[in-house]
Enzyme design. Structure first.
Site, PDB file in Angstrom:
ATOM      1  N   GLN A   1     -22.306 111.997  -7.250  1.00  0.00           N
ATOM      2  CA  GLN A   1     -23.525 111.307  -7.666  1.00  0.00           C
ATOM      3  C   GLN A   1     -24.011 111.726  -9.055  1.00  0.00           C
ATOM      4  O   GLN A   1     -24.766 110.997  -9.684  1.00  0.00           O
ATOM      5  CB  GLN A   1     -24.634 111.540  -6.633  1.00  0.00           C
ATOM      6  CG  GLN A   1     -24.328 110.889  -5.285  1.00  0.00           C
ATOM      7  CD  GLN A   1     -25.418 111.109  -4.255  1.00  0.00           C
ATOM      8  OE1 GLN A   1     -25.410 112.120  -3.575  1.00  0.00           O
ATOM      9  NE2 GLN A   1     -26.356 110.188  -4.133  1.00  0.00           N
TER      10      GLN A   1
ATOM     11  N   HIS B   1     -14.045 101.081  -8.453  1.00  0.00           N
ATOM     12  CA  HIS B   1     -13.167 100.431  -9.431  1.00  0.00           C
ATOM     13  C   HIS B   1     -12.535  99.155  -8.863  1.00  0.00           C
ATOM     14  O   HIS B   1     -12.440  98.150  -9.540  1.00  0.00           O
ATOM     15  CB  HIS B   1     -12.057 101.389  -9.891  1.00  0.00           C
ATOM     16  CG  HIS B   1     -12.601 102.553 -10.666  1.00  0.00           C
ATOM     17  ND1 HIS B   1     -11.916 103.727 -10.853  1.00  0.00           N
ATOM     18  CD2 HIS B   1     -13.790 102.730 -11.305  1.00  0.00           C
ATOM     19  CE1 HIS B   1     -12.654 104.570 -11.570  1.00  0.00           C
ATOM     20  NE2 HIS B   1     -13.797 103.982 -11.852  1.00  0.00           N
TER      21      HIS B   1
ATOM     22  N   ASP C   1     -18.526 106.767 -12.905  1.00  0.00           N
ATOM     23  CA  ASP C   1     -17.545 107.315 -13.851  1.00  0.00           C
ATOM     24  C   ASP C   1     -18.206 108.347 -14.765  1.00  0.00           C
ATOM     25  O   ASP C   1     -17.614 109.374 -15.091  1.00  0.00           O
ATOM     26  CB  ASP C   1     -16.959 106.196 -14.728  1.00  0.00           C
ATOM     27  CG  ASP C   1     -16.008 105.295 -13.940  1.00  0.00           C
ATOM     28  OD1 ASP C   1     -15.816 105.536 -12.735  1.00  0.00           O
ATOM     29  OD2 ASP C   1     -15.474 104.345 -14.540  1.00  0.00           O
TER      30      ASP C   1
ATOM     31  N   ARG D   1     -28.850 123.338  -4.070  1.00  0.00           N
ATOM     32  CA  ARG D   1     -27.756 122.852  -3.221  1.00  0.00           C
ATOM     33  C   ARG D   1     -26.979 121.800  -4.003  1.00  0.00           C
ATOM     34  O   ARG D   1     -27.543 120.770  -4.377  1.00  0.00           O
ATOM     35  CB  ARG D   1     -28.312 122.257  -1.924  1.00  0.00           C
ATOM     36  CG  ARG D   1     -27.238 121.603  -1.075  1.00  0.00           C
ATOM     37  CD  ARG D   1     -27.754 120.972   0.224  1.00  0.00           C
ATOM     38  NE  ARG D   1     -26.646 120.336   0.904  1.00  0.00           N
ATOM     39  CZ  ARG D   1     -26.644 119.084   1.368  1.00  0.00           C
ATOM     40  NH1 ARG D   1     -27.718 118.320   1.287  1.00  0.00           N
ATOM     41  NH2 ARG D   1     -25.575 118.581   1.936  1.00  0.00           N
TER      42      ARG D   1
ATOM     43  N   HIS E   1     -19.195 116.360   0.194  1.00  0.00           N
ATOM     44  CA  HIS E   1     -20.271 115.365   0.157  1.00  0.00           C
ATOM     45  C   HIS E   1     -19.641 114.009  -0.213  1.00  0.00           C
ATOM     46  O   HIS E   1     -19.909 113.446  -1.263  1.00  0.00           O
ATOM     47  CB  HIS E   1     -21.365 115.785  -0.819  1.00  0.00           C
ATOM     48  CG  HIS E   1     -22.699 115.133  -0.573  1.00  0.00           C
ATOM     49  ND1 HIS E   1     -23.876 115.834  -0.391  1.00  0.00           N
ATOM     50  CD2 HIS E   1     -23.060 113.833  -0.481  1.00  0.00           C
ATOM     51  CE1 HIS E   1     -24.886 114.997  -0.200  1.00  0.00           C
ATOM     52  NE2 HIS E   1     -24.422 113.771  -0.266  1.00  0.00           N
TER      53      HIS E   1
ATOM     54  N   ASN F   1     -21.330 117.211   4.730  1.00  0.00           N
ATOM     55  CA  ASN F   1     -22.626 116.541   4.692  1.00  0.00           C
ATOM     56  C   ASN F   1     -22.587 115.242   5.494  1.00  0.00           C
ATOM     57  O   ASN F   1     -21.809 114.341   5.191  1.00  0.00           O
ATOM     58  CB  ASN F   1     -22.983 116.202   3.238  1.00  0.00           C
ATOM     59  CG  ASN F   1     -24.347 115.519   3.144  1.00  0.00           C
ATOM     60  OD1 ASN F   1     -25.374 116.135   3.423  1.00  0.00           O
ATOM     61  ND2 ASN F   1     -24.362 114.244   2.771  1.00  0.00           N
ATOM     62  N   GLU F   2     -23.424 115.164   6.516  1.00  0.00           N
ATOM     63  CA  GLU F   2     -23.694 113.926   7.247  1.00  0.00           C
ATOM     64  C   GLU F   2     -22.451 113.221   7.794  1.00  0.00           C
ATOM     65  O   GLU F   2     -22.035 112.169   7.289  1.00  0.00           O
ATOM     66  CB  GLU F   2     -24.481 112.955   6.362  1.00  0.00           C
ATOM     67  CG  GLU F   2     -25.854 113.486   5.990  1.00  0.00           C
ATOM     68  CD  GLU F   2     -26.730 112.425   5.338  1.00  0.00           C
ATOM     69  OE1 GLU F   2     -26.228 111.362   4.934  1.00  0.00           O
ATOM     70  OE2 GLU F   2     -27.948 112.660   5.241  1.00  0.00           O
TER      71      GLU F   2
ATOM     72  N   ASN G   1     -30.822 116.945   7.525  1.00  0.00           N
ATOM     73  CA  ASN G   1     -31.246 115.952   6.521  1.00  0.00           C
ATOM     74  C   ASN G   1     -32.127 114.938   7.221  1.00  0.00           C
ATOM     75  O   ASN G   1     -31.792 114.467   8.317  1.00  0.00           O
ATOM     76  CB  ASN G   1     -30.043 115.199   5.941  1.00  0.00           C
ATOM     77  CG  ASN G   1     -29.274 116.018   4.923  1.00  0.00           C
ATOM     78  OD1 ASN G   1     -29.604 117.174   4.670  1.00  0.00           O
ATOM     79  ND2 ASN G   1     -28.251 115.425   4.336  1.00  0.00           N
TER      80      ASN G   1
ATOM     81  N   TYR H   1     -34.785 111.473   6.435  1.00  0.00           N
ATOM     82  CA  TYR H   1     -35.482 110.543   5.534  1.00  0.00           C
ATOM     83  C   TYR H   1     -36.512 109.726   6.272  1.00  0.00           C
ATOM     84  O   TYR H   1     -37.592 109.464   5.762  1.00  0.00           O
ATOM     85  CB  TYR H   1     -34.454 109.633   4.832  1.00  0.00           C
ATOM     86  CG  TYR H   1     -33.684 110.399   3.776  1.00  0.00           C
ATOM     87  CD1 TYR H   1     -34.137 110.456   2.469  1.00  0.00           C
ATOM     88  CD2 TYR H   1     -32.547 111.129   4.099  1.00  0.00           C
ATOM     89  CE1 TYR H   1     -33.469 111.198   1.504  1.00  0.00           C
ATOM     90  CE2 TYR H   1     -31.863 111.875   3.149  1.00  0.00           C
ATOM     91  CZ  TYR H   1     -32.334 111.904   1.853  1.00  0.00           C
ATOM     92  OH  TYR H   1     -31.681 112.658   0.900  1.00  0.00           O
TER      93      TYR H   1
ATOM     94  N   GLU I   1     -32.018 118.203   3.091  1.00  0.00           N
ATOM     95  CA  GLU I   1     -32.421 117.018   2.302  1.00  0.00           C
ATOM     96  C   GLU I   1     -33.648 116.371   2.918  1.00  0.00           C
ATOM     97  O   GLU I   1     -33.748 116.248   4.137  1.00  0.00           O
ATOM     98  CB  GLU I   1     -31.331 115.942   2.270  1.00  0.00           C
ATOM     99  CG  GLU I   1     -30.231 116.177   1.295  1.00  0.00           C
ATOM    100  CD  GLU I   1     -29.167 115.077   1.332  1.00  0.00           C
ATOM    101  OE1 GLU I   1     -29.513 113.888   1.497  1.00  0.00           O
ATOM    102  OE2 GLU I   1     -27.980 115.429   1.212  1.00  0.00           O
TER     103      GLU I   1
HETATM  104  C1  BGC Z   1     -27.191 111.546   1.267  1.00  0.00           C
HETATM  105  C2  BGC Z   1     -27.443 111.511  -0.220  1.00  0.00           C
HETATM  106  C3  BGC Z   1     -28.194 110.245  -0.585  1.00  0.00           C
HETATM  107  C4  BGC Z   1     -29.517 110.256   0.165  1.00  0.00           C
HETATM  108  C5  BGC Z   1     -30.471 109.123  -0.183  1.00  0.00           C
HETATM  109  C6  BGC Z   1     -28.370 111.098   2.103  1.00  0.00           C
HETATM  110  O1  BGC Z   1     -27.923 110.447   3.236  1.00  0.00           O
HETATM  111  O2  BGC Z   1     -26.712 112.803   1.678  1.00  0.00           O
HETATM  112  O3  BGC Z   1     -26.239 111.637  -0.897  1.00  0.00           O
HETATM  113  O4  BGC Z   1     -28.339 110.086  -1.956  1.00  0.00           O
HETATM  114  O5  BGC Z   1     -29.244 110.182   1.531  1.00  0.00           O
HETATM  115  O6  BGC Z   1     -30.083 107.893   0.331  1.00  0.00           O
END
Ligand code: BGC
Length: 483
Positions: free
Chosen positions: A18, A38, A51, A76, A121, A165-166, A308, A310, A378
């Site tokens: 990223q 690509h 890129d 991290r 990741h 990760n995830e 993590n 959100y 996260e």
């Molecule tokens: C991921 C990140 C991503 C973030 C926001 C997470 O699931 O680990 O790489 O950018 O969510 O969407």
């Protein structure tokens, strides 16, 4: 005002693909995201790729200056597997890849910032994908060999390792759907093959640490699981059941084998996939089994729960009608339909603002995973840009408030908190259009100018005062800080 618990560590996170750019610099070989971007640019909503991304490979010292400015305890970040091992296999270590990460780690330590490394990741070497990637059980050995290289090269200085990760995003979105690389669209199959192989690969790398390195290096090693909360829309028995099924498919599939006392996949998932597979004429369940030896091998192989989070989703029992789903189908296996309900939304649909959901998710982990130390690896909020990011500050403030409830009132053992993300970066299938950064990145500028957002100043103050204010209108004055 609320005081943060003494000892709660605060940091920020990013991931190699990223931010780094330099996608083909020196001997680095392509990863599965290079290939997807690509060959199928239409998979990325704004047609961009990573890129160059934030050019952090070139400008990493500026990233470290920002970390110092904010005052974080730790950073991290992830290692790009094909940058360090251009063959994917451990027979050749790239000098340039090694030097880059080695200098980076040394520079962090020289500035008193603890390095927290994610080994994987999402940027699998393409040649390993060509051999089946996470659908091939041999990946447990390939990943173990890669992990051993990392411990050997950096473990004298790195004391915290996140293996993978995830897993859900890797398996569900990459193998079950086309939202992520390698975009295989094998729903009802890909999620389960990868779930088992990811868990086995994680366990292998943990055992290698435990048996070969822990005594001398004295660090910790664990997995990070996406733990967005899932529950029924209402308290009706059907909705409650739907919510319980959803959380076991979406979280328990990965946490249960590692953290529960019983081990193996969760009962609800075994039953539902088994029953559907039989109805569909499969001679065996589409969900692979763990042998009794594998169950024992995997159980207890994480020194912490990498968490993590959100947002949350709400479920009802699905109104399945023949023809609704492909056969087989992961959604059909869960048998539950989700909705986001009417909460405030961010720029990406999966981030609706439901602060009390993080408290529920933390207590779910406490209750279902043997009350592990929880490292929040996260948490963050996406916008379409702008330096005065009041919505992001409000998100962080309200989520942290709820985390403090989970610590103080529910007894959750939260050790650290990580804001996603330090800088705007390549947001996977949303490309560069969605911004998660505490710092804005100007992607039109060849030097990728980085500018502090209000949220960077807010987080800096939180870290220095260790007090969480409760007033949403209290946005720090925007003083220009450019890096
Ligand atoms: C991921 C990140 C991503 C973030 C926001 C997470 O699931 O680990 O790489 O950018 O969510 O969407």
């Amino acid at each position: 005002m609320r005081k943060l618990p003494q000892g709660l560590k605060l940091g920020v996170a990013t991931a190699a693909y990223q931010i780094e750019g330099a996608w083909n610099f020196a001997d680095k070989t392509p990863n599965i995201w290079d290939t997807l971007c690509h060959n199928n640019p239409e998979s990325i909503s704004d047609g961009t790729n990573a890129d160059d991304a934030c050019k952090s490979f070139e400008f990493y010292k500026r990233d470290i200056d920002m970390l110092k400015f904010v005052g974080v305890d730790f950073y991290r970040f992830s290692i790009s597997w094909p940058r360090l091992l251009p063959n994917g296999f451990a027979n050749k270590i790239s000098e340039i890849g090694y030097e880059y990460y080695n200098n980076f780690i040394n520079e962090l330590l020289a500035n008193n910032i603890e390095p927290v490394i994610t080994m994987y990741h999402w940027d699998l070497p393409q040649n390993l994908q060509d051999l089946g990637g996470w659908a091939n059980p041999l990946i447990a050995d390939w990943f173990g060999d890669y992990a051993r290289v990392l411990y050997k090269l950096f473990g004298d200085r790195v004391k915290m390792w996140v293996t993978i990760n995830e897993p859900k995003q890797i398996g569900l979105m990459g193998y079950g759907m086309t939202r992520m690389a390698p975009a295989l669209n094998a729903t009802g199959i890909g999620e389960y093959l990868t779930a088992k192989n990811i868990v086995m690969a994680h366990a292998r790398s943990w055992h290698i640490y435990n048996e070969e390195f822990r005594d001398t290096q004295k660090g910790v090693c664990g997995i990070t699981i996406a733990t967005d909360f899932r529950e029924g829309v209402t308290d009706s028995p059907e909705d409650l059941e739907a919510g319980l099924d959803a959380i076991e498919f979406e979280v328990g599939l990965y946490s249960h084998p590692i953290f529960s006392s019983k081990g193996g996949f969760p009962e609800r998932v075994i039953k539902r996939v088994g029953a559907r597979s039989a109805e569909q004429g499969y001679p065996n369940s589409r969900l692979p089994e763990f042998t009794p030896e594998e169950i024992e091998y995997v159980k207890g192989t994480s020194d912490f729960y990498g968490f993590n989070h959100y947002s949350s989703k709400f479920y009802t029992r699905s109104a399945y009608k023949p023809g609704t789903y492909a056969i087989p189908s992961y959604d059909d296996d869960i048998g539950a339909d989700f909705t986001y309900l009417d909460y405030e939304k961010g720029a990406v649909p999966h981030v609706t603002v439901i602060p009390h959901g993080i408290r529920k998710a933390l207590t779910w982990v406490k209750d279902n995973c043997n009350n592990p130390p929880i490292f929040i690896t996260e948490n963050g909020f996406g916008t379409f840009g702008g330096l005065k990011d009041a919505t992001r500050i409000s998100y962080y403030r309200r989520y942290l408030d709820s985390i403090l409830d989970a610590i103080e009132q529910d007894g959750c053992n939260v050790v650290s908190y990580t804001a996603w993300s330090l800088i705007d970066n390549f947001e996977w299938s949303s490309g560069l259009s969605i911004k998660f950064g505490l710092f804005e990145v100007d992607f039109d500028d060849e030097n990728r100018k980085r500018t502090a957002r209000a949220s960077a100043l807010w987080y800096k103050k939180l870290i220095s005062t260790r007090m969480l204010d409760s007033n949403d209108d209290d946005i720090p004055e925007l003083v220009e800080h450019i890096f």
